[in-house]
Scaffold this active site. Sequence first.
Site, PDB file in Angstrom:
ATOM      1  N   TYR A 120      92.786  43.184 115.894  1.00  0.00           N
ATOM      2  CA  TYR A 120      92.502  41.774 116.561  1.00  0.00           C
ATOM      3  C   TYR A 120      91.119  41.966 117.046  1.00  0.00           C
ATOM      4  CZ  TYR A 120      94.203  44.836 120.553  1.00  0.00           C
ATOM      5  OH  TYR A 120      94.408  45.681 121.513  1.00  0.00           O
ATOM      6  N   HIS A 150      89.906  47.444 116.939  1.00  0.00           N
ATOM      7  CA  HIS A 150      88.739  46.782 116.634  1.00  0.00           C
ATOM      8  C   HIS A 150      87.953  47.526 115.398  1.00  0.00           C
ATOM      9  CE1 HIS A 150      89.817  44.678 120.166  1.00  0.00           C
ATOM     10  NE2 HIS A 150      89.276  45.689 120.792  1.00  0.00           N
TER      11      HIS A 150
END
Length: 226
Positions: free
Chosen positions: A152, A202
Amino acid sequence: DTIKELFEIIPGDGEQLLERDASQCRRCAVVGNSGNLRQSQYGQDIDAHDFVLRMNRAPTAGFESDVGSKTTHHLVYPESFRDLAENVSMIVIPFKTLDLRWIVSALTTGTINFTYVPVPRKIKVKRDKILVYHPVFIKYVYDHWLQNHGRYPSTGILSVIFALHLCDEVDVYGFGADSNGNWHHYWENNASGGAFRKTMVHDGDFESNITLTLASIDKIRFFKGR
C-alpha cells in the site's frame, strides 16, 4: 455503520481546503522525514509556504533551521499519532476500518488502546480540526500512481498526491535517502529506518521515481537536501 458513527462525532467538512481567492496562488510544502534534511537550512523557505504538510511522528522543535516550525496539516494514522498544536489540522489516513473506529473512541470513550501496537487511548484535537483521507483516494493513488507496487502507499506519497490536488505549487522536502544512501529520519539514527525496502510494505524506490519524474516535468519542485 462506522462511517455514520464517525461523522456524528466530527463535522466531516473539508471545504475550507477548497475555499480561496481564485486570484491567489496556493503554495504548499510537503515535508518528509528523511535524514537528508539535516544541515539543509530549508527551514525559512518551508515556513514561507501557505500550507505546510508534515507526517507521522516528525518533530520540529530543535530542528527549525532545517525543517521549519510552521505546520498547517499533519498526516497520521493511529500508530503514528503525535500531539499537535491547536491550530494544526490532523488528517487521518485510514488504512483499515479499525482506524476509523479509533478516531471515534479517542474522542469519546477511549476504549481502543491497541491495534497491532499500542495507540493513544485519548487525543486532544479539536473535532473541527480532524479531516479523513478518503479510502477511495488511497486506492486511486495505489492503482494509478503506484501501479500496485508495494502492499500500500506510504504516508509520504499519499501526502504528495494530496498536495497536487490541493495546491497550485508543490515543493517537496525531506524525501529519499541522504547523500550516503541512508534511509532514516532526520531526528534519529535508526539502523532499521529503511527496513521497508526489504519487507516491501512500501516500494520506496518506485515512489521515489514518481517524485523525481514529477519534478522533471515541473509538476513539483524537489529539494534533495544533503
